[in-house]
Write a protein that holds these residues in place. Structure first.
Motif, mmCIF file in Angstrom:
data_model
loop_
_atom_site.group_PDB
_atom_site.id
_atom_site.type_symbol
_atom_site.label_atom_id
_atom_site.label_comp_id
_atom_site.label_asym_id
_atom_site.label_seq_id
_atom_site.Cartn_x
_atom_site.Cartn_y
_atom_site.Cartn_z
ATOM 1 N N ARG A 50 0.816 -1.218 0.000
ATOM 2 C CA ARG A 50 0.000 0.000 0.000
ATOM 3 C C ARG A 50 0.850 1.268 0.000
ATOM 4 O O ARG A 50 0.376 2.348 -0.359
ATOM 5 N N HIS A 51 2.128 1.147 0.432
ATOM 6 C CA HIS A 51 3.032 2.304 0.425
ATOM 7 C C HIS A 51 3.935 2.302 -0.815
ATOM 8 O O HIS A 51 4.935 2.992 -0.846
ATOM 9 N N ARG A 52 3.546 1.486 -1.798
ATOM 10 C CA ARG A 52 4.207 1.442 -3.098
ATOM 11 C C ARG A 52 5.614 0.855 -3.027
ATOM 12 O O ARG A 52 6.452 1.109 -3.874
ATOM 13 N N SER A 107 -0.622 4.875 -12.683
ATOM 14 C CA SER A 107 -1.128 3.512 -12.727
ATOM 15 C C SER A 107 -1.266 2.932 -11.321
ATOM 16 O O SER A 107 -2.260 2.280 -10.990
ATOM 17 N N ILE A 108 -0.278 3.187 -10.469
ATOM 18 C CA ILE A 108 -0.333 2.703 -9.088
ATOM 19 C C ILE A 108 -1.457 3.396 -8.321
ATOM 20 O O ILE A 108 -2.183 2.766 -7.543
ATOM 21 N N ALA A 109 -1.629 4.694 -8.541
ATOM 22 C CA ALA A 109 -2.700 5.429 -7.867
ATOM 23 C C ALA A 109 -4.061 4.851 -8.235
ATOM 24 O O ALA A 109 -4.954 4.712 -7.382
ATOM 25 N N SER A 110 -4.216 4.507 -9.495
ATOM 26 C CA SER A 110 -5.470 3.926 -9.940
ATOM 27 C C SER A 110 -5.703 2.570 -9.283
ATOM 28 O O SER A 110 -6.807 2.261 -8.829
ATOM 29 N N LEU A 137 5.532 0.351 -20.632
ATOM 30 C CA LEU A 137 4.086 0.255 -20.499
ATOM 31 C C LEU A 137 3.841 -0.415 -19.159
ATOM 32 O O LEU A 137 4.385 -1.500 -18.896
ATOM 33 N N VAL A 138 3.062 0.231 -18.299
ATOM 34 C CA VAL A 138 2.841 -0.275 -16.941
ATOM 35 C C VAL A 138 1.370 -0.645 -16.766
ATOM 36 O O VAL A 138 0.493 0.224 -16.843
ATOM 37 N N TRP A 139 1.113 -1.928 -16.528
ATOM 38 C CA TRP A 139 -0.241 -2.432 -16.286
ATOM 39 C C TRP A 139 -0.348 -2.794 -14.821
ATOM 40 O O TRP A 139 0.532 -3.490 -14.271
ATOM 41 N N THR A 140 -1.365 -2.321 -14.139
ATOM 42 C CA THR A 140 -1.520 -2.597 -12.708
ATOM 43 C C THR A 140 -2.920 -3.112 -12.400
ATOM 44 O O THR A 140 -3.890 -2.754 -13.060
ATOM 45 N N LYS A 141 -2.971 -3.918 -11.353
ATOM 46 C CA LYS A 141 -4.239 -4.480 -10.883
ATOM 47 C C LYS A 141 -4.118 -4.745 -9.386
ATOM 48 O O LYS A 141 -3.127 -5.328 -8.934
ATOM 49 N N PRO A 142 -5.102 -4.322 -8.598
ATOM 50 C CA PRO A 142 -5.037 -4.579 -7.153
ATOM 51 C C PRO A 142 -5.446 -6.013 -6.819
ATOM 52 O O PRO A 142 -6.228 -6.631 -7.550
ATOM 53 N N LEU A 152 -0.385 -5.638 -8.251
ATOM 54 C CA LEU A 152 0.361 -6.439 -9.211
ATOM 55 C C LEU A 152 0.640 -5.574 -10.431
ATOM 56 O O LEU A 152 -0.252 -4.902 -10.947
ATOM 57 N N ALA A 153 1.890 -5.568 -10.875
ATOM 58 C CA ALA A 153 2.271 -4.718 -12.011
ATOM 59 C C ALA A 153 3.057 -5.515 -13.043
ATOM 60 O O ALA A 153 3.986 -6.249 -12.691
ATOM 61 N N ALA A 154 2.678 -5.381 -14.292
ATOM 62 C CA ALA A 154 3.439 -5.938 -15.410
ATOM 63 C C ALA A 154 4.074 -4.769 -16.147
ATOM 64 O O ALA A 154 3.394 -3.778 -16.463
#
Length: 385
Positions: A50-52, A107-110, A137-142, A152-154
């Motif tokens: 949560r703190h990145r 992306s992380i904020a989202s 290109l950064v894809w993120t999903k909580p 999770l980030a790709a």
């Protein structure tokens, strides 16, 4: 939905998890269902708390680290990737003014707000005391485990694709524009007129410009590949400034803009006159394009003893977002695929000519680009002739 509407950037939290809690998070994520499949995945995969902070990374993600042997656990992505903005504030990665425009931060904020997101991210970084740019290109999903949210980030490296795409677009744009000008001038020539010489002179200047543009693009390409050779010689700085000023005097006059040149006597330095001229030409051209009729562009050099300072100044103001991205490859406010100018300027000046380039921009003083060069530089190993 824009991430900025979901969670305000830059981040304002300075808190980090440490010790047993961080160790537990690393273990929880590594044991989370399916995470073991990502270890040999051909795409870089990371997970943040949560703190990145990094709590998981696979083998491919190591290629983005400045040192593949480093341990990035507990670091934030910009800190792990050596982003130049990661140390600007006490809070580290994500808390600098620039971070509101960072694709990874967005992306992380989202994801922290519960949404899946895909962003393009350009990271300016310093590796082994050398500047480089990482395009991702950064894809993120909580996801949730042990009553905590993780991200999770790709991350896909598109640096090569963007470099090639940008190079091709700019090259074709510039060459086509100049070739069209030559074509138009030649069609204006009428052998029965007495103005043939005038049109031939215009065509000659256009051909010279075409040749210069081709050579400039070749220099950028070689510099990107690390194979550009520096042809060092004695450069009379005042003569160079006056030459560059004369090159753009007509362009300035047509726009109702004045170009003032303040020389510094007979000051001479050791440098590559062709590369330096290309940098100054681009800065002067950009300054003229940013001005309104009646404005003045000032080109000045200052003798600082064992070094020289060259300043290109205009009254226009650069927005905060543009300032944050100014030296990035392929970033431009003009059009997609435009954006070699300031990026190439830093590449040539700092990586090949042993100098530094920076800028300031404010409503009170306008915009100034400043180049500092030593009189007798030590050129980077392998790049001097």
């Amino acid at each position: 939905m824009e991430p900025s509407a979901i969670l305000s950037l830059p981040f304002t939290d300075f808190e980090r998890d440490t010790g047993p809690l961080l160790d537990a998070q690393i273990r929880w994520v590594s044991e989370y269902r399916g995470m073991d499949l990502f270890q040999e995945f051909p795409v870089a995969v990371m997970a943040f708390n949560r703190h990145r902070q990094i709590v998981f990374y696979n083998e491919k993600a190591k290629s983005f680290l400045p040192d593949a042997s480093m341990n990035p656990y507990g670091l934030r992505p910009g800190e792990a990737f050596a982003c130049i903005h990661a140390r600007e504030t006490e809070g580290g990665c994500g808390t600098a003014a620039f971070c509101r425009y960072c694709g990874a931060a967005r992306s992380i904020a989202s994801a922290l707000s519960g949404a899946l997101n895909l962003q393009e991210c350009k990271i300016d970084r310093t590796v082994s005391d050398r500047y480089s740019q990482l395009d991702l290109l950064v894809w993120t999903k909580p996801f949730h485990t042990h009553d905590q949210v993780f991200i999770l980030a790709a991350l896909v490296d598109v640096s090569a694709e963007q470099r090639r795409d940008t190079f091709e677009r700019i090259f074709l744009h510039d060459i086509l524009n100049t070739a069209t000008s030559i074509h138009s001038i030649l069609y204006l020539i009428d052998d029965t007129e007495n103005s043939v010489r005038q049109y031939l002179d215009l065509a000659k200047r256009a051909v010279d410009q075409l040749t210069e543009e081709i050579e400039t693009h070749r220099s950028i390409w070689d510099a990107e590949q690390g194979s550009l050779r520096v042809n060092a010689s004695v450069v009379d700085v005042s003569d160079l400034l006056q030459h560059v000023s004369s090159l753009y005097s007509r362009m300035a006059e047509e726009r109702g803009i004045l170009v003032e040149t303040h020389v510094c006597g007979s000051k001479k330095i050791i440098s590559d006159v062709v590369l330096l001229k290309r940098v100054l030409s681009n800065l002067v051209k950009n300054a003229i394009e940013a001005c309104h009729p009646g404005d003045t562009v000032i080109l000045v050099c200052r003798d600082l003893g064992e070094s020289i300072e060259i300043e290109v100044k205009n009254p226009a103001v650069i927005s905060e977002e543009v300032q944050s991205n100014l030296f990035k490859r392929a970033y431009s406010t003009k059009a997609r695929g435009r954006g070699w100018g300031t990026y190439a300027a830093r590449l040539f000046i700092e990586e090949y000519l042993g100098g530094r380039i920076g800028f300031t921009s404010s409503a009170e003083s306008g915009t100034s680009f400043t180049i500092s060069l030593p009189d007798d530089p030590i050129f980077p190993p392998g790049k001097n002739s």
